[in-house]
Design a protein around this motif. Structure first.
Motif, PDB file in Angstrom:
ATOM      1  N   GLU A   1      17.795 -39.508  36.740  1.00  0.00           N
ATOM      2  CA  GLU A   1      18.032 -40.350  35.462  1.00  0.00           C
ATOM      3  C   GLU A   1      16.694 -40.788  34.653  1.00  0.00           C
ATOM      4  OE1 GLU A   1      20.832 -44.187  34.082  1.00  0.00           O
ATOM      5  OE2 GLU A   1      20.901 -43.390  36.061  1.00  0.00           O
TER       6      GLU A   1
ATOM      7  N   LEU B   1      20.898 -40.444  28.451  1.00  0.00           N
ATOM      8  CA  LEU B   1      21.941 -40.618  27.257  1.00  0.00           C
ATOM      9  C   LEU B   1      21.339 -39.930  26.026  1.00  0.00           C
ATOM     10  CD1 LEU B   1      24.699 -41.541  26.649  1.00  0.00           C
ATOM     11  CD2 LEU B   1      23.994 -43.802  26.354  1.00  0.00           C
TER      12      LEU B   1
ATOM     13  N   VAL C   1      21.585 -36.358  25.288  1.00  0.00           N
ATOM     14  CA  VAL C   1      22.985 -35.881  24.952  1.00  0.00           C
ATOM     15  C   VAL C   1      23.188 -36.067  23.437  1.00  0.00           C
ATOM     16  CG1 VAL C   1      25.386 -36.001  25.467  1.00  0.00           C
ATOM     17  CG2 VAL C   1      23.736 -36.438  27.389  1.00  0.00           C
TER      18      VAL C   1
ATOM     19  N   GLU D   1      25.468 -33.463  35.871  1.00  0.00           N
ATOM     20  CA  GLU D   1      26.504 -34.532  36.182  1.00  0.00           C
ATOM     21  C   GLU D   1      27.231 -34.301  37.314  1.00  0.00           C
ATOM     22  OE1 GLU D   1      26.317 -37.399  35.509  1.00  0.00           O
ATOM     23  OE2 GLU D   1      25.323 -37.500  33.396  1.00  0.00           O
TER      24      GLU D   1
ATOM     25  N   ARG E   1      25.262 -46.723  31.063  1.00  0.00           N
ATOM     26  CA  ARG E   1      24.787 -45.620  30.545  1.00  0.00           C
ATOM     27  C   ARG E   1      24.949 -44.252  31.426  1.00  0.00           C
ATOM     28  NH1 ARG E   1      21.088 -45.703  26.620  1.00  0.00           N
ATOM     29  NH2 ARG E   1      20.565 -47.891  25.887  1.00  0.00           N
TER      30      ARG E   1
ATOM     31  N   ARG F   1      27.383 -41.419  29.550  1.00  0.00           N
ATOM     32  CA  ARG F   1      26.696 -40.115  29.737  1.00  0.00           C
ATOM     33  C   ARG F   1      27.839 -39.113  30.030  1.00  0.00           C
ATOM     34  NH1 ARG F   1      22.348 -41.154  32.816  1.00  0.00           N
ATOM     35  NH2 ARG F   1      23.260 -40.176  34.672  1.00  0.00           N
TER      36      ARG F   1
END
Length: 603
Positions: free
Chosen positions: A210, A334, A337, A369, A466, A470
């Motif tokens: 992350e 995030l 994206v 993910e 977050r 995401r």
């Protein structure tokens, strides 16, 4: 006539073929076409180099990057192969000499850029010459849906029209079944034999963390896991490339920038330094790296989200071409994206292009993910299936799955209420402040501290929220309104979550995941050498560096580390013993054999 195996052993110094190399070579020797998918470092070049040495005439290799041709030709000349290239970097006298050699049958292999090949002068040269075969490297460049599309490649279908009896081989390390079909169609290779090797690169450790102060994270990763080693850092923008190179250099990591906006001579100089020097890091946009044959790149890092799984695989594949342990590290957040969604929506492509780009991004987000083995998901994208690999972050530190349905409902409700009650849309930071009950000046000014959803998510950290957001974006349960400066909005799929019609399992990172010290480091490249062998290895590397400087070529053109390591380990005392070392062919034995034995004996 020599056999393929004799050429492999005598010229290249390898004892046996790997995988389907021999079958591919025999296909070309029989005059048939071939379409080859083989991972980076799998030995694709041998599949056309050996047939070119055995068939009458010159093998013509179409290569997309002129900056790399010189190194490829230098490596072949070290082996005693008569190789040359034609590209725009040459003076006219040098080009004329190569043309003369071609016409007189004095070349085994000629490397040409697609733009040069399709000129009237080059086509006339080829028509007056005897051609052994055509090899089209990086063949995925012909796919308009691919990540490295080169329009010049579309003209290569003419090769079959002009030379219908000359076998062609198209090669790439990256192609889905759909891309493979497009390559065959556009190059007129419908009748070609297909050879699809496993895409697996088991020596690469895949890790996605992350994003949280990405510069600090990258510096920590390099210092703790790959100090003093060569690597590539991919960035999305040119300005970020420059900034990242400066940051690394200021913090003791020698780094150079590379992007299409730089002066061409500076860019070429940086690439030449990267190929020839050890321990240098290249920070680059995706303009760098296609066809890079530097074998000792120990890591590839992404500080921005790649646009597709194909692009990611192609770029990470530039690590560990020598088969030694290497790392593929990515920091993803995030904002990545949101940015990628905006780029798709604002692109000049038609709706079909945008849908295709959206699907590619969805697949990339799914890889980021996943709670399952990264390598399993990566290879599944290319239609291949394996057991969990044990050499990625999700295998080494499995993340938890948790029921995130209620959390998702809270987040979706906040977006919905702001829109229904206030007619307003906001970005991620403001939504999360409302959920966590943070009474910021902006929250108070907008009166959002009076909403029923204010503070309903105070039990979760900002980082946790977050992560939830995401994953909702990755699953298509939240969308980004690119016309509203990255604000969030619901989708058709959101309704089922809000109504409680589905259970939503989300990913939660294992405690400490992403820290370099918590994930198994790749074994050092010199593992397995005792003290005496290690001393010999270092002496051999110093000898090789001196020879490479004298010849003006990268060190790996003289010998790969793996060859020097085997010499150090076996401690040969005669030329006969040395001849059995992997990577020592007849020409190199003649050129360097006595010097190698002297170097070993002197330790």
């Amino acid at each position: 006539m020599s056999s393929p195996l004799e050429i492999l052993q005598r010229v290249f110094g390898y004892e046996a073929f790997r995988g389907e190399q021999q079958a591919i070579i025999e296909t070309l020797l029989a005059g048939r076409d071939a379409l080859v998918l083989m991972p980076t470092g799998g030995g694709k070049s041998l599949c056309y180099q050996i047939p070119a040495l055995l068939r009458p005439g010159t093998g013509v290799v179409v290569s997309p990057l002129i900056a790399l041709m010189q190194d490829q030709v230098d490596a072949l000349r070290e082996l005693g192969v008569r190789a040359a290239y034609l590209n725009s970097s040459q003076e006219w006298r040098e080009a004329r000499e190569v043309e003369r050699q071609m016409l007189n049958g004095e070349l085994d292999l000629l490397y040409v850029a697609p733009e040069r090949l399709l000129t009237d002068r080059c086509m006339e040269l080829l028509q007056r010459s005897r051609i052994a075969l055509f090899a089209i490297d990086e063949a995925h460049c012909v796919s308009q849906w691919g990540h490295d599309f080169r329009p010049e490649y579309l003209g290569l279908s003419a090769l079959h029209e002009y030379w219908p009896d000359v076998p062609r081989i198209a090669l790439t390390a990256t192609a889905t079944a759909a891309t493979r079909e497009e390559i065959a169609r556009r190059l007129g290779l419908e009748e070609a034999a297909h050879f699809v090797s496993s895409f697996d690169r088991p020596n690469i450790l895949y890790r996605i963390v992350e994003k949280n102060e990405v510069k600090r994270q990258l510096l920590s990763f390099i210092r703790e896991e790959h100090p003093g080693e060569s690597g590539i850092v991919y960035c999305l923008s040119r300005s970020r490339v420059e900034d990242m190179a400066a940051f690394l250099s200021q913090n003791g990591v020698p780094a150079l920038p590379y992007h299409a906006g730089m002066d061409a001579s500076v860019r070429a100089h940086h690439q030449a330094r990267f190929l020839r020097e050890e321990g240098l890091v290249m920070t680059a946009t995706i303009a760098f790296g296609m066809g890079v044959n530097k074998p000792d790149v120990r890591f590839v890092a992404h500080v921005d989200l790649p646009k597709s799984v194909e692009g990611y695989y192609q770029e990470t594949g530039r690590a560990g071409r020598d088969g030694e342990p290497a790392s593929a590290w990515m920091a993803y957040g995030l904002q990545d994206v949101v940015q990628q969604r905006r780029m798709i929506d604002e692109s000049m492509g038609d709706e079909q292009f945008k849908r295709r780009s959206g699907r590619q991004l969805d697949a990339m987000l799914g890889l980021c993910e996943t709670v399952d083995c990264r390598r399993q998901q990566l290879l599944a994208y290319f239609g291949q299936h394996i057991e969990p690999c044990g050499n990625c972050d999700t295998c080494l530190e499995p993340p938890e799955s948790w029921d995130g349905t209620v959390a998702a409902q809270k987040l979706l409700s906040a977006i919905f209420r702001l829109w229904r009650e206030r007619g307003q849309r906001y970005g991620a930071g403001h939504i999360i402040d409302i959920l966590r009950g943070k009474s910021t000046p902006r929250v108070r000014e907008q009166g959002h501290d009076t909403l029923s959803v204010f503070g309903v998510g105070a039990d979760q950290s900002e980082q946790s929220w977050r992560s939830v957001l995401r994953q909702l974006l990755a699953k298509g349960l939240v969308a980004v309104d690119t016309e509203g400066h990255g604000t969030l909005m619901l989708t058709e799929q959101s309704r089922a979550v809000l109504k409680g019609e589905i259970t939503l399992m989300l990913r939660r990172e294992a405690p400490g995941a992403g820290r370099a010290t918590r994930v198994r480091r790749p074994a050092p490249a010199d593992a397995g050498l005792d003290a005496a062998s290690q001393t010999r290895f270092e002496a051999l590397r110093a000898w090789r560096a001196a020879v490479a400087r004298e010849h003006g070529v990268p060190a790996y053109v003289i010998f790969h580390d793996a060859t020097l390591r085997e010499i150090a380990r076996t401690d040969p005392r005669t030329l006969e013993e040395l001849s059995h070392v992997h990577g020592v062919g007849v020409r190199k034995l003649e050129a360097y054999g006595e010097a190698l034995l002297d170097c070993v004996a002197a330790v």
